[in-house]
Write an enzyme that holds these catalytic residues in place. Structure first.
Site, short mmCIF file in Angstrom:
data_model
loop_
_atom_site.label_atom_id
_atom_site.label_comp_id
_atom_site.label_asym_id
_atom_site.label_seq_id
_atom_site.Cartn_x
_atom_site.Cartn_y
_atom_site.Cartn_z
N GLU A 291 6.81 -40.50 -21.81
CA GLU A 291 6.66 -41.62 -21.61
C GLU A 291 6.72 -43.19 -21.70
OE1 GLU A 291 9.97 -40.15 -18.60
OE2 GLU A 291 10.89 -39.17 -20.22
N HIS B 11 15.20 -42.95 -12.97
CA HIS B 11 15.19 -42.38 -14.41
C HIS B 11 13.36 -41.89 -13.79
CE1 HIS B 11 13.23 -39.76 -17.44
NE2 HIS B 11 12.73 -40.72 -17.44
N ASN C 149 23.81 -43.02 -12.32
CA ASN C 149 22.23 -42.37 -11.16
C ASN C 149 21.11 -42.87 -10.57
OD1 ASN C 149 21.52 -41.32 -13.39
ND2 ASN C 149 21.26 -39.83 -12.85
N TYR D 282 15.44 -40.13 -24.76
CA TYR D 282 16.52 -38.89 -24.61
C TYR D 282 16.03 -38.55 -25.95
CZ TYR D 282 17.86 -41.39 -20.08
OH TYR D 282 17.76 -41.78 -18.69
N LYS E 298 17.80 -47.91 -14.42
CA LYS E 298 19.07 -48.06 -15.23
C LYS E 298 19.70 -48.79 -14.97
CE LYS E 298 19.25 -42.48 -15.66
NZ LYS E 298 19.36 -41.57 -15.51
N1 UDP Z 1 23.45 -37.21 -17.67
C1 UDP Z 1 24.28 -37.26 -17.63
N2 UDP Z 1 25.39 -35.68 -17.68
C2 UDP Z 1 25.27 -34.61 -17.09
C3 UDP Z 1 23.75 -34.46 -16.90
C4 UDP Z 1 22.82 -35.75 -16.91
O1 UDP Z 1 25.11 -37.99 -17.84
O2 UDP Z 1 25.84 -33.34 -17.10
C5 UDP Z 1 22.85 -37.65 -17.55
C6 UDP Z 1 22.22 -38.55 -15.95
O3 UDP Z 1 22.23 -40.14 -15.90
C7 UDP Z 1 20.86 -37.92 -16.09
C8 UDP Z 1 19.81 -37.29 -17.46
O4 UDP Z 1 21.66 -38.33 -17.56
O5 UDP Z 1 19.62 -38.32 -15.39
C9 UDP Z 1 19.44 -37.32 -17.75
O6 UDP Z 1 19.47 -36.25 -17.42
P1 UDP Z 1 17.97 -34.87 -16.77
O7 UDP Z 1 19.09 -33.64 -16.69
O8 UDP Z 1 17.11 -35.07 -17.88
O9 UDP Z 1 18.17 -35.19 -15.19
P2 UDP Z 1 17.28 -36.47 -14.56
O10 UDP Z 1 15.59 -35.93 -15.02
O11 UDP Z 1 17.74 -37.75 -15.05
O12 UDP Z 1 17.67 -36.23 -12.66
MG MG Z 2 15.04 -35.81 -16.75
#
Ligand code: UDP
Ligand code: MG
Length: 148
Positions: free
Chosen positions: A126, A115, A112, A49, A9
């Site tokens: 994807e 991805h 974080n 997303y 990211k």
């Molecule tokens: N995210 C966020 N707040 C939240 C949950 C998710 O900002 O409460 C963001 C975070 O950067 C995350 C992304 O949205 O990586 C996608 O969410 P997902 O639940 O798919 O998590 P991931 O698969 O990336 O672990």
């Molecule tokens: Mg995810």
């Protein structure tokens, strides 16, 4: 062989973590099958997303992803989707184990660093979105030293 979509990211790029992150996947034994450095626009980030469009953090998430260039990759190998998620760590870096990418390099959920696809089916979608011409098909000559 299984494939997954991994994206460094904009914060990971800005913080100079590109080499470190690629190195972790490489050293594990996975092989690179696609790599590009790009800035994506809002409609593209919203498409990536789309499953999260009803979430309260969706707009902030899209802003974050379009805020600078990202490194989009396809990695290949046995169980790479599940193992890739383990290498990345829990979504919230406060809960990501040390030794994982998020555990080692991030503090907040909205920054974080990386991805990774969460299932073989989402990986397929994807990869098709980010690499419409398809990944690169090749066979590493190290495979006999990695797979028995
Ligand atoms: N995210 C966020 N707040 C939240 C949950 C998710 O900002 O409460 C963001 C975070 O950067 C995350 C992304 O949205 O990586 C996608 O969410 P997902 O639940 O798919 O998590 P991931 O698969 O990336 O672990
Ligand atoms: Mg995810």
């Amino acid at each position: 062989m299984e494939q997954t979509f991994i994206m460094i990211k904009p914060d990971g790029v800005q913080r100079g973590l590109v080499g470190e992150i690629i190195s972790r996947f490489e050293k594990k034994g996975f092989t690179l099958a696609g790599l590009k450095f790009i800035t994506v626009d809002r409609p593209f980030a919203e498409k990536h997303y789309e499953d999260l469009s009803a979430k309260p953090f969706f707009n902030g998430l899209v802003e974050y992803i379009i805020s600078g260039p990202v490194v989009a990759m396809v990695w290949q190998g046995k169980n790479v989707v599940t193992t890739g998620r383990k290498i990345i760590g829990a979504t919230n870096p406060a809960e990501s184990a040390p030794g994982t990418i998020r555990g080692d390099f991030a503090i907040e959920i909205g920054r974080n660093v990386i991805h990774g696809s969460d299932a073989v089916e989402s990986a397929r979608k994807e990869i098709a979105l980010w690499f419409p011409d398809g990944p690169v098909s090749w066979r590493s000559s190290l495979n006999p030293w990695i797979y028995e």
